[in-house]
Design an enzyme around this catalytic site. Structure first.
Site, PDB file in Angstrom:
ATOM      1  N   GLY A   1       0.841  -1.211   0.000  1.00  0.00           N
ATOM      2  CA  GLY A   1       0.000   0.000   0.000  1.00  0.00           C
ATOM      3  C   GLY A   1       0.867   1.248   0.000  1.00  0.00           C
ATOM      4  N   ALA A   2       2.006   1.155  -0.693  1.00  0.00           N
ATOM      5  CA  ALA A   2       3.024   2.207  -0.589  1.00  0.00           C
ATOM      6  C   ALA A   2       2.590   3.544  -1.180  1.00  0.00           C
ATOM      7  CB  ALA A   2       4.312   1.732  -1.262  1.00  0.00           C
TER       8      ALA A   2
ATOM      9  N   GLY B   1      -0.335   4.793  -0.704  1.00  0.00           N
ATOM     10  CA  GLY B   1      -1.406   5.335   0.142  1.00  0.00           C
ATOM     11  C   GLY B   1      -0.878   6.397   1.088  1.00  0.00           C
TER      12      GLY B   1
ATOM     13  N   ARG C   1     -11.207   2.339   7.138  1.00  0.00           N
ATOM     14  CA  ARG C   1     -12.645   2.514   7.398  1.00  0.00           C
ATOM     15  C   ARG C   1     -13.049   3.951   7.084  1.00  0.00           C
ATOM     16  NH1 ARG C   1     -13.649   3.337  13.894  1.00  0.00           N
ATOM     17  NH2 ARG C   1     -11.554   4.037  14.394  1.00  0.00           N
TER      18      ARG C   1
ATOM     19  N   ARG D   1     -13.407  -0.657  12.858  1.00  0.00           N
ATOM     20  CA  ARG D   1     -12.325  -1.275  12.076  1.00  0.00           C
ATOM     21  C   ARG D   1     -12.665  -2.719  11.707  1.00  0.00           C
ATOM     22  NH1 ARG D   1     -10.028   1.349  16.516  1.00  0.00           N
ATOM     23  NH2 ARG D   1      -8.759   3.177  16.048  1.00  0.00           N
TER      24      ARG D   1
ATOM     25  N   ASN E   1     -10.727  -6.926   3.865  1.00  0.00           N
ATOM     26  CA  ASN E   1      -9.263  -6.836   3.937  1.00  0.00           C
ATOM     27  C   ASN E   1      -8.592  -8.170   4.276  1.00  0.00           C
ATOM     28  OD1 ASN E   1      -9.141  -4.131   3.279  1.00  0.00           O
ATOM     29  ND2 ASN E   1      -9.041  -3.405   5.399  1.00  0.00           N
TER      30      ASN E   1
ATOM     31  N   GLY F   1      -2.591  -2.629   8.381  1.00  0.00           N
ATOM     32  CA  GLY F   1      -3.907  -2.609   7.729  1.00  0.00           C
ATOM     33  C   GLY F   1      -4.965  -3.215   8.649  1.00  0.00           C
ATOM     34  N   ASN F   2      -6.088  -2.556   8.768  1.00  0.00           N
ATOM     35  CA  ASN F   2      -7.110  -2.949   9.751  1.00  0.00           C
ATOM     36  C   ASN F   2      -8.094  -3.994   9.247  1.00  0.00           C
ATOM     37  OD1 ASN F   2      -6.547  -1.496  12.131  1.00  0.00           O
ATOM     38  ND2 ASN F   2      -7.200   0.405  11.137  1.00  0.00           N
TER      39      ASN F   2
ATOM     40  N   ASP G   1      -1.892   3.836  19.586  1.00  0.00           N
ATOM     41  CA  ASP G   1      -2.766   3.991  20.762  1.00  0.00           C
ATOM     42  C   ASP G   1      -1.928   4.307  22.005  1.00  0.00           C
ATOM     43  OD1 ASP G   1      -5.226   2.873  19.294  1.00  0.00           O
ATOM     44  OD2 ASP G   1      -3.749   1.295  19.051  1.00  0.00           O
TER      45      ASP G   1
ATOM     46  N   HIS H   1      -6.723  -3.602  18.659  1.00  0.00           N
ATOM     47  CA  HIS H   1      -6.667  -2.218  18.153  1.00  0.00           C
ATOM     48  C   HIS H   1      -8.064  -1.877  17.638  1.00  0.00           C
ATOM     49  CE1 HIS H   1      -5.452   1.440  16.187  1.00  0.00           C
ATOM     50  NE2 HIS H   1      -5.797   0.974  14.999  1.00  0.00           N
TER      51      HIS H   1
HETATM   52  P1  NAD Z   1      -4.942   4.460   1.931  1.00  0.00           P
HETATM   53  O1  NAD Z   1      -6.257   4.100   1.330  1.00  0.00           O
HETATM   54  O2  NAD Z   1      -4.451   5.848   1.821  1.00  0.00           O
HETATM   55  O3  NAD Z   1      -3.814   3.534   1.315  1.00  0.00           O
HETATM   56  C1  NAD Z   1      -3.965   2.153   1.242  1.00  0.00           C
HETATM   57  C2  NAD Z   1      -3.186   1.714   0.017  1.00  0.00           C
HETATM   58  O4  NAD Z   1      -3.224   0.289  -0.007  1.00  0.00           O
HETATM   59  C3  NAD Z   1      -3.794   2.200  -1.305  1.00  0.00           C
HETATM   60  O5  NAD Z   1      -2.808   2.873  -2.066  1.00  0.00           O
HETATM   61  C4  NAD Z   1      -4.252   0.917  -1.997  1.00  0.00           C
HETATM   62  O6  NAD Z   1      -4.093   0.957  -3.406  1.00  0.00           O
HETATM   63  C5  NAD Z   1      -3.325  -0.109  -1.359  1.00  0.00           C
HETATM   64  N1  NAD Z   1      -3.820  -1.478  -1.400  1.00  0.00           N
HETATM   65  C6  NAD Z   1      -5.094  -1.918  -1.291  1.00  0.00           C
HETATM   66  N2  NAD Z   1      -5.125  -3.254  -1.418  1.00  0.00           N
HETATM   67  C7  NAD Z   1      -3.846  -3.665  -1.573  1.00  0.00           C
HETATM   68  C8  NAD Z   1      -3.240  -4.920  -1.777  1.00  0.00           C
HETATM   69  N3  NAD Z   1      -3.963  -6.040  -1.846  1.00  0.00           N
HETATM   70  N4  NAD Z   1      -1.896  -4.964  -1.920  1.00  0.00           N
HETATM   71  C9  NAD Z   1      -1.153  -3.838  -1.884  1.00  0.00           C
HETATM   72  N5  NAD Z   1      -1.676  -2.615  -1.712  1.00  0.00           N
HETATM   73  C10 NAD Z   1      -3.005  -2.532  -1.555  1.00  0.00           C
HETATM   74  O7  NAD Z   1      -4.974   3.982   3.455  1.00  0.00           O
HETATM   75  P2  NAD Z   1      -3.988   4.386   4.636  1.00  0.00           P
HETATM   76  O8  NAD Z   1      -4.511   5.595   5.288  1.00  0.00           O
HETATM   77  O9  NAD Z   1      -2.579   4.360   4.157  1.00  0.00           O
HETATM   78  O10 NAD Z   1      -4.278   3.159   5.640  1.00  0.00           O
HETATM   79  C11 NAD Z   1      -3.907   1.853   5.314  1.00  0.00           C
HETATM   80  C12 NAD Z   1      -4.454   0.874   6.344  1.00  0.00           C
HETATM   81  O11 NAD Z   1      -3.849   1.120   7.621  1.00  0.00           O
HETATM   82  C13 NAD Z   1      -5.960   0.960   6.582  1.00  0.00           C
HETATM   83  O12 NAD Z   1      -6.497  -0.350   6.726  1.00  0.00           O
HETATM   84  C14 NAD Z   1      -6.065   1.719   7.885  1.00  0.00           C
HETATM   85  O13 NAD Z   1      -7.281   1.463   8.547  1.00  0.00           O
HETATM   86  C15 NAD Z   1      -4.877   1.156   8.627  1.00  0.00           C
HETATM   87  N6  NAD Z   1      -4.388   1.946   9.763  1.00  0.00           N
HETATM   88  C16 NAD Z   1      -4.009   1.263  10.870  1.00  0.00           C
HETATM   89  C17 NAD Z   1      -3.505   1.959  11.965  1.00  0.00           C
HETATM   90  C18 NAD Z   1      -3.064   1.227  13.210  1.00  0.00           C
HETATM   91  O14 NAD Z   1      -2.789   1.903  14.211  1.00  0.00           O
HETATM   92  N7  NAD Z   1      -2.971  -0.079  13.248  1.00  0.00           N
HETATM   93  C19 NAD Z   1      -3.382   3.344  11.912  1.00  0.00           C
HETATM   94  C20 NAD Z   1      -3.791   4.002  10.750  1.00  0.00           C
HETATM   95  C21 NAD Z   1      -4.295   3.289   9.678  1.00  0.00           C
HETATM   96  C1  LMR Z   2      -6.343   4.715  13.843  1.00  0.00           C
HETATM   97  O1  LMR Z   2      -6.353   4.247  14.969  1.00  0.00           O
HETATM   98  O2  LMR Z   2      -6.218   5.944  13.627  1.00  0.00           O
HETATM   99  C2  LMR Z   2      -6.433   3.785  12.645  1.00  0.00           C
HETATM  100  O3  LMR Z   2      -6.645   2.459  13.050  1.00  0.00           O
HETATM  101  C3  LMR Z   2      -7.439   4.231  11.642  1.00  0.00           C
HETATM  102  C4  LMR Z   2      -8.855   4.023  12.122  1.00  0.00           C
HETATM  103  O4  LMR Z   2      -9.632   3.428  11.371  1.00  0.00           O
HETATM  104  O5  LMR Z   2      -9.184   4.451  13.223  1.00  0.00           O
END
Ligand code: NAD
Ligand code: LMR
Length: 328
Positions: A11-12, A14, A92, A98, A105, A130-131, A159, A187
Site C-alpha cells: 500500500g506504498a 497510500g 474505514r 475497524r 481486507n 492494515g485494519n 494507541d 486495536h
Molecule cells: P490508503 O487508502 O491511503 O492507502 C492504502 C493503500 O493500499 C492504497 O494505495 C491501496 O491501493 C493499497 N492497497 C489496497 N489493497 C492492496 C493490496 N492487496 N496490496 C497492496 N496494496 C493494496 O490507506 P492508509 O490511510 O494508508 O491506511 C492503510 C491501512 O492502515 C488501513 O487499513 C487503515 O485502517 C490502517 N491503519 C491502521 C492503523 C493502526 O494503528 N494499526 C493506523 C492508521 C491506519
Molecule cells: C487509527 O487508529 O487511527 C487507525 O486504526 C485508523 C482508524 O480506522 O481508526
C-alpha cells in the site's frame, strides 16, 4: 557501509506509505549508517501514483537510499525483504468500526503471507498495520507457517502514543515524563488503555492525576475513539501519526527495551494474563536487542482492567471465528 536492509511496504502509494517512506529512507528506523532499499507493493490501479512517489523519493537524494523497487507482484516486492510493513488495505470510513473491514481486507493477508514465506529473507520481521490489524496479522501468520510466529506483530503503538500524550497533557508535563503507557487487547474501540501501570515522573500516574473518574471515563474513551475522531475531522484516517508510530514500533522492537520499561505491541498470545493462546493481542512487550522479545509478566490487573481485558479478548476471539476459513 553495510549491506542494505530491504524494507517492503504494501500500500506504498497510500497515505501512510507517503508519510513513512521518506522517513525510512532518511534512516529513522535503522539509523544513520545503514543503507536501505525500499520495495513498494501496490495494486495495478495505483501503480502510476506509486511511480510518482518513487520519483519524489529519488528527488530527495537520500544518502542512505540505495534503491527503490515498485511492483504489483508480492514476490518481487517481498524479495529478500528483511522487514515487511503490511499497510496496504482499505481504511474505514465515517461511522464504521475497524472490524467491519475484516471480510474485505482479511483475504489480502492470505496471499501476501504466503508470498512472505516464499520470497522474503529467512530472518524477516513482519508488522501488520492494515485494519483490523490484529486479526489480519493472525491471517498472515497462519499463511506463512514456516516463518516463526514471533516474527509477526501488529500495531497498537499509535494507541500507546495517544495515551501518553493525553496523560502528559492532563498532568501538565512533557510527554517524556510519562512512562509505561500500555494498551491491552485489540486495536479497536474495546482496547484497554491501562493507566494503572503508567508512571509520571516516576510516580503512579493515577496518584499524580488524582481523578479516577476522568481516567476510567474520558481518558479511556478518548484513546479508544481517537481514530474515529480523526476520521470525522479529516475525512481520512490517521496517517502521519500512524507512520510515526510504525517507526517507533519497529525501532523499539529492534533495540533492547530499557530495564523496567515496556512497549505496547500486538503479538501472539502464549496465554499470559488469561488471553486465549494463539490470538494476536496487545501486551506489554520487552525487546532483547537481538531481534527477540517477551511479554512482560507479573503485572497485577485489578477488577476494572480484568473486566475490560475479557471484553476485548472476546472480540478478538469473535474476529478469529469470522475469518476461520482464512486460517489454513
Ligand atoms: P490508503 O487508502 O491511503 O492507502 C492504502 C493503500 O493500499 C492504497 O494505495 C491501496 O491501493 C493499497 N492497497 C489496497 N489493497 C492492496 C493490496 N492487496 N496490496 C497492496 N496494496 C493494496 O490507506 P492508509 O490511510 O494508508 O491506511 C492503510 C491501512 O492502515 C488501513 O487499513 C487503515 O485502517 C490502517 N491503519 C491502521 C492503523 C493502526 O494503528 N494499526 C493506523 C492508521 C491506519
Ligand atoms: C487509527 O487508529 O487511527 C487507525 O486504526 C485508523 C482508524 O480506522 O481508526
Amino acid at each position: 557501509m553495510s549491506k542494505p536492509k530491504r524494507v517492503a511496504i504494501t500500500g506504498a502509494a497510500g497515505q501512510i506509505g507517503y508519510s513513512i517512506l521518506p522517513r525510512i529512507a532518511a534512516g529513522e528506523i535503522f539509523g544513520p549508517d545503514q543503507p536501505v532499499v525500499l520495495q513498494c507493493l501496490e495494486i495495478p490501479p495505483a501503480m502510476n501514483a506509486l511511480k510518482g512517489v518513487a520519483m519524489e523519493l529519488e528527488d530527495c537524494a537520500f544518502p542512505l537510499l540505495e534503491g527503490i523497487v515498485c511492483s504489483d507482484d508480492p514476490h518481487v516486492a517481498f524479495g529478500d525483504a528483511d522487514l515487511v510493513l503490511m499497510v496496504g488495505a482499505k481504511p474505514r470510513g465515517k461511522g464504521m468500526e475497524r472490524g467491519d473491514l475484516i471480510r474485505e481486507n482479511g483475504p489480502i493477508f492470505v496471499g501476501q503471507g504466503q508470498a512472505i514465506q516464499k520470497s522474503a529473507s529467512k530472518d524477516v520481521r513482519v508488522v501488520v498495520v492494515g485494519n483490523p490489524c490484529n486479526t489480519n496479522c493472525l491471517i498472515a501468520m497462519h499463511s506463512a507457517p514456516d516463518v516463526p510466529d514471533e516474527r509477526f506483530s501488529a500495531m497498537t503503538r499509535l494507541d500507546q502514543n495517544r495515551a501518553q500524550a493525553q496523560l502528559a497533557s492532563k498532568a501538565g508535563v512533557a510527554t517524556t515524563a510519562v512512562k509505561n503507557t500500555l494498551i491491552w487487547g485489540n486495536h479497536s474501540a474495546t482496547q484497554v488503555p491501562d493507566f494503572v501501570h503508567t508512571t509520571i515522573d516516576g510516580k503512579s500516574a493515577r496518584d499524580v492525576i488524582g481523578d479516577d473518574a476522568w481516567l476510567k471515563g474520558e481518558f479511556i474513551g478518548s484513546v479508544q475513539k481517537r481514530g474515529a475522531e480523526i476520521i470525522a475531522a479529516r475525512g481520512l484516517s490517521s496517517a502521519a501519526s500512524a507512520a510515526n508510530a510504525l517507526i517507533d514500533h519497529v525501532r523499539d522492537l529492534r533495540q533492547a527495551t530499557p530495564r523496567g520499561e515496556w512497549r505496547s505491541a500486538c503479538v501472539k498470545s502464549d496465554g499470559s494474563y488469561g488471553v486465549d493462546e494463539g490470538l494476536i493481542s496487545s501486551f506489554p512487550v520487552q525487546a532483547d536487542g537481538k531481534g527477540g522479545w517477551s511479554i512482560v509478566q507479573g503485572l497485577e490487573l485489578d477488577g476494572f482492567l480484568k473486566e475490560k481485558l475479557t471484553a476485548t479478548v472476546a472480540e478478538l476471539a469473535e474476529e478469529k471465528r469470522i475469518v476461520a476459513d482464512l486460517l489454513g
